[in-house]
Design a protein around this motif. Structure first.
Motif, PDB file in Angstrom:
ATOM      1  N   PRO A  11      -3.427  -8.252  11.907  1.00 52.25           N
ATOM      2  CA  PRO A  11      -3.857  -7.817  10.570  1.00 52.25           C
ATOM      3  C   PRO A  11      -3.696  -6.306  10.485  1.00 52.25           C
ATOM      4  N   GLY A  12      -3.140  -5.815   9.397  1.00 55.72           N
ATOM      5  CA  GLY A  12      -3.005  -4.368   9.225  1.00 55.72           C
ATOM      6  C   GLY A  12      -1.777  -3.763   9.864  1.00 55.72           C
ATOM      7  N   ALA A  13      -0.920  -4.592  10.477  1.00 54.30           N
ATOM      8  CA  ALA A  13       0.275  -4.054  11.133  1.00 54.30           C
ATOM      9  C   ALA A  13       1.313  -3.564  10.118  1.00 54.30           C
ATOM     10  N   GLY A  14       1.159  -3.987   8.862  1.00 55.64           N
ATOM     11  CA  GLY A  14       2.116  -3.579   7.834  1.00 55.64           C
ATOM     12  C   GLY A  14       3.061  -4.701   7.422  1.00 55.64           C
ATOM     13  N   LYS A  15       2.716  -5.939   7.739  1.00 59.29           N
ATOM     14  CA  LYS A  15       3.584  -7.081   7.416  1.00 59.29           C
ATOM     15  C   LYS A  15       3.800  -7.194   5.905  1.00 59.29           C
ATOM     16  N   GLY A  16       2.691  -7.149   5.168  1.00 61.94           N
ATOM     17  CA  GLY A  16       2.782  -7.309   3.713  1.00 61.94           C
ATOM     18  C   GLY A  16       3.581  -6.182   3.081  1.00 61.94           C
ATOM     19  N   THR A  17       3.356  -4.967   3.557  1.00 64.15           N
ATOM     20  CA  THR A  17       4.065  -3.790   3.023  1.00 64.15           C
ATOM     21  C   THR A  17       5.567  -3.942   3.249  1.00 64.15           C
ATOM     22  N   GLN A  18       5.943  -4.342   4.465  1.00 64.92           N
ATOM     23  CA  GLN A  18       7.368  -4.502   4.775  1.00 64.92           C
ATOM     24  C   GLN A  18       7.944  -5.715   4.051  1.00 64.92           C
ATOM     25  N   GLY A 128      -8.768   1.999   5.129  1.00 67.86           N
ATOM     26  CA  GLY A 128      -8.237   2.658   3.920  1.00 67.86           C
ATOM     27  C   GLY A 128      -7.430   1.737   3.035  1.00 67.86           C
ATOM     28  N   ARG A 129      -7.306   0.451   3.427  1.00 65.70           N
ATOM     29  CA  ARG A 129      -6.507  -0.470   2.610  1.00 65.70           C
ATOM     30  C   ARG A 129      -7.258  -0.808   1.322  1.00 65.70           C
ATOM     31  N   ARG A 130      -6.546  -0.822   0.228  1.00 71.67           N
ATOM     32  CA  ARG A 130      -7.105  -1.282  -1.051  1.00 71.67           C
ATOM     33  C   ARG A 130      -6.080  -2.215  -1.679  1.00 71.67           C
ATOM     34  N   THR A 138      -0.737  -4.105  -2.434  1.00 75.65           N
ATOM     35  CA  THR A 138      -1.576  -3.463  -1.430  1.00 75.65           C
ATOM     36  C   THR A 138      -1.226  -1.992  -1.297  1.00 75.65           C
ATOM     37  N   TYR A 139      -2.259  -1.153  -1.194  1.00 74.81           N
ATOM     38  CA  TYR A 139      -2.054   0.290  -1.028  1.00 74.81           C
ATOM     39  C   TYR A 139      -2.953   0.801   0.090  1.00 74.81           C
ATOM     40  N   HIS A 140      -2.788   2.100   0.395  1.00 80.12           N
ATOM     41  CA  HIS A 140      -3.702   2.753   1.339  1.00 80.12           C
ATOM     42  C   HIS A 140      -4.179   4.035   0.661  1.00 80.12           C
ATOM     43  N   THR A 142      -4.944   7.013   1.539  1.00 81.93           N
ATOM     44  CA  THR A 142      -4.266   8.292   1.818  1.00 81.93           C
ATOM     45  C   THR A 142      -2.781   8.101   2.135  1.00 81.93           C
ATOM     46  N   ASP A 143      -2.426   7.032   2.864  1.00 81.42           N
ATOM     47  CA  ASP A 143      -1.049   6.919   3.378  1.00 81.42           C
ATOM     48  C   ASP A 143      -0.076   6.262   2.407  1.00 81.42           C
ATOM     49  N   ASN A 144      -0.618   5.492   1.457  1.00 78.71           N
ATOM     50  CA  ASN A 144       0.288   4.745   0.568  1.00 78.71           C
ATOM     51  C   ASN A 144      -0.414   4.468  -0.767  1.00 78.71           C
ATOM     52  N   MET A 201       4.548   1.838  14.272  1.00 77.52           N
ATOM     53  CA  MET A 201       3.944   3.159  14.079  1.00 77.52           C
ATOM     54  C   MET A 201       4.974   4.078  13.423  1.00 77.52           C
ATOM     55  N   GLY A 202       4.498   4.872  12.464  1.00 73.56           N
ATOM     56  CA  GLY A 202       5.410   5.815  11.816  1.00 73.56           C
ATOM     57  C   GLY A 202       5.417   5.606  10.315  1.00 73.56           C
ATOM     58  N   LYS A 203       6.401   6.237   9.671  1.00 74.54           N
ATOM     59  CA  LYS A 203       6.460   6.167   8.208  1.00 74.54           C
ATOM     60  C   LYS A 203       6.952   4.787   7.754  1.00 74.54           C
TER      61      LYS A 203
HETATM   62  P1  ADP Z   1      -0.699  -6.596   6.969  1.00 70.94           P
HETATM   63  O1  ADP Z   1      -0.019  -7.350   5.861  1.00 70.94           O
HETATM   64  O2  ADP Z   1       0.032  -6.705   8.270  1.00 70.94           O
HETATM   65  O3  ADP Z   1      -2.141  -6.942   7.091  1.00 70.94           O
HETATM   66  P2  ADP Z   1      -0.493  -4.267   5.203  1.00 70.94           P
HETATM   67  O4  ADP Z   1       0.948  -4.245   4.816  1.00 70.94           O
HETATM   68  O5  ADP Z   1      -1.481  -4.762   4.227  1.00 70.94           O
HETATM   69  O6  ADP Z   1      -0.640  -5.048   6.618  1.00 70.94           O
HETATM   70  O7  ADP Z   1      -0.884  -2.792   5.688  1.00 70.94           O
HETATM   71  C1  ADP Z   1      -2.212  -2.489   6.071  1.00 70.94           C
HETATM   72  C2  ADP Z   1      -2.611  -1.145   5.463  1.00 70.94           C
HETATM   73  O8  ADP Z   1      -1.865  -0.103   6.087  1.00 70.94           O
HETATM   74  C3  ADP Z   1      -2.330  -1.022   3.971  1.00 70.94           C
HETATM   75  O9  ADP Z   1      -3.324  -0.201   3.408  1.00 70.94           O
HETATM   76  C4  ADP Z   1      -0.952  -0.339   3.912  1.00 70.94           C
HETATM   77  O10 ADP Z   1      -0.786   0.416   2.701  1.00 70.94           O
HETATM   78  C5  ADP Z   1      -1.035   0.570   5.118  1.00 70.94           C
HETATM   79  N1  ADP Z   1       0.246   0.766   5.802  1.00 70.94           N
HETATM   80  C6  ADP Z   1       1.279  -0.099   5.935  1.00 70.94           C
HETATM   81  N2  ADP Z   1       2.265   0.435   6.680  1.00 70.94           N
HETATM   82  C7  ADP Z   1       1.832   1.667   7.052  1.00 70.94           C
HETATM   83  C8  ADP Z   1       2.407   2.734   7.837  1.00 70.94           C
HETATM   84  N3  ADP Z   1       3.599   2.604   8.402  1.00 70.94           N
HETATM   85  N4  ADP Z   1       1.677   3.856   7.995  1.00 70.94           N
HETATM   86  C9  ADP Z   1       0.444   3.979   7.435  1.00 70.94           C
HETATM   87  N5  ADP Z   1      -0.145   3.032   6.683  1.00 70.94           N
HETATM   88  C10 ADP Z   1       0.536   1.880   6.494  1.00 70.94           C
END
Ligand code: ADP
Ligand code: ADP
Length: 217
Positions: A11-18, A128-130, A138-140, A142-144, A201-203
């Motif tokens: 959870p939180g690895a960035g799967k949904g974002t990617q 920080g996820r919202r 999904t956003y963050h 500060t980071d997204n 890890m990273g952008k």
């Molecule tokens: P998952 O689907 O794996 O649970 P999300 O895509 O929801 O993960 O990402 C978790 C949180 O981290 C979200 O708030 C997202 O905006 C943020 N996030 C995603 N990728 C990165 C990244 N490379 N660096 C910093 N924050 C990120």
């Protein structure tokens, strides 16, 4: 050619974002079981009320429920050119059911991309996820964050909320659930089919380039 991609990670690895970026780039739909379940909760459906307490406790919904959701979704006409699976499968029985479904329906083999992020960064990201309860993006904080001036697809500005399962106690439980029930899928998929691993890890854009390189490999 049909492209079936599966993003595997904690959870939180960035799967949904990617997955969202891949869906836009490749023009194939994202299938997120977490999002389907959250939508069911928002709609107040019978399924939504059945799964709410389980999700908020950081546990997994039963295999039968999610397999049925995925089976229905994959049968849709707009899912025949491929799909980006995000958050499914999450257990060995789910992976076996998916294999059987792919064989039965003649789908092309799954390309598995594991996204690796250390637990401390996961805790920081989830704090920080919202998510927008209107457009479901999904956003963050500060980071997204949502780009300034961007209007929500649901109209107006996004209605950002902390997910009820992103509270610290639930996050710890979900990390444990991942280690116990989902991490065994790494070995399962490494041993069969096409398996890739990327450093999460990273952008966001750099990770997307690494994910695309796996897809084009
Ligand atoms: P998952 O689907 O794996 O649970 P999300 O895509 O929801 O993960 O990402 C978790 C949180 O981290 C979200 O708030 C997202 O905006 C943020 N996030 C995603 N990728 C990165 C990244 N490379 N660096 C910093 N924050 C990120
Ligand atoms: P995350 O973005 O943190 O990886 P998801 O949005 O994918 O979380 O899932 C949220 C919750 O929905 C999970 O903690 C679990 O309770 C439930 N869920 C989602 N997908 C599945 C699945 N494949 N099997 C069982 N439960 C699931």
């Amino acid at each position: 050619m049909q492209q079936n991609i599966y993003l595997l990670g904690a959870p939180g690895a960035g799967k949904g974002t990617q997955a969202q970026l891949l869906s836009e780039k490749l023009g194939i739909p994202q299938l997120s079981t977490g999002e389907m379940l959250r939508s069911a909760r928002l709609e107040g459906s019978e399924l939504g009320s059945r799964v709410a307490a389980i999700m908020d406790a950081g546990k997994l919904v039963s295999d039968g429920i999610v397999i049925e959701l995925v089976e229905h979704r994959l049968a849709r006409a707009d899912h025949q050119d491929g799909v980006i699976l995000d958050g499914f499968p999450r257990t060995i029985p789910q992976a076996e059911a998916l294999d059987a479904l792919f064989a039965r329906t003649g789908r092309s083999a799954l390309k598995v991309i594991a996204v690796d992020v250390p637990a401390d960064e996961i805790r920081r990201r989830l704090q920080g996820r919202r998510w927008c309860t209107r457009c479901k993006k999904t956003y963050h904080i500060t980071d997204n964050p949502p780009p300034p001036g961007q209007s929500c697809e649901g109209g107006g500005t996004c209605l950002l909320e902390l997910r009820s399962d992103d509270k610290p106690e639930a996050v710890e439980k979900r990390l444990q659930t991942y280690a116990d029930q989902t991490a065994p899928l790494l070995a399962h998929y490494r041993a069969k089919g096409t398996f890739f691993s990327v450093n999460g890890m990273g952008k966001i854009g750099d990770i997307f380039s690494a994910v695309m390189a796996c897809i084009l490999a």
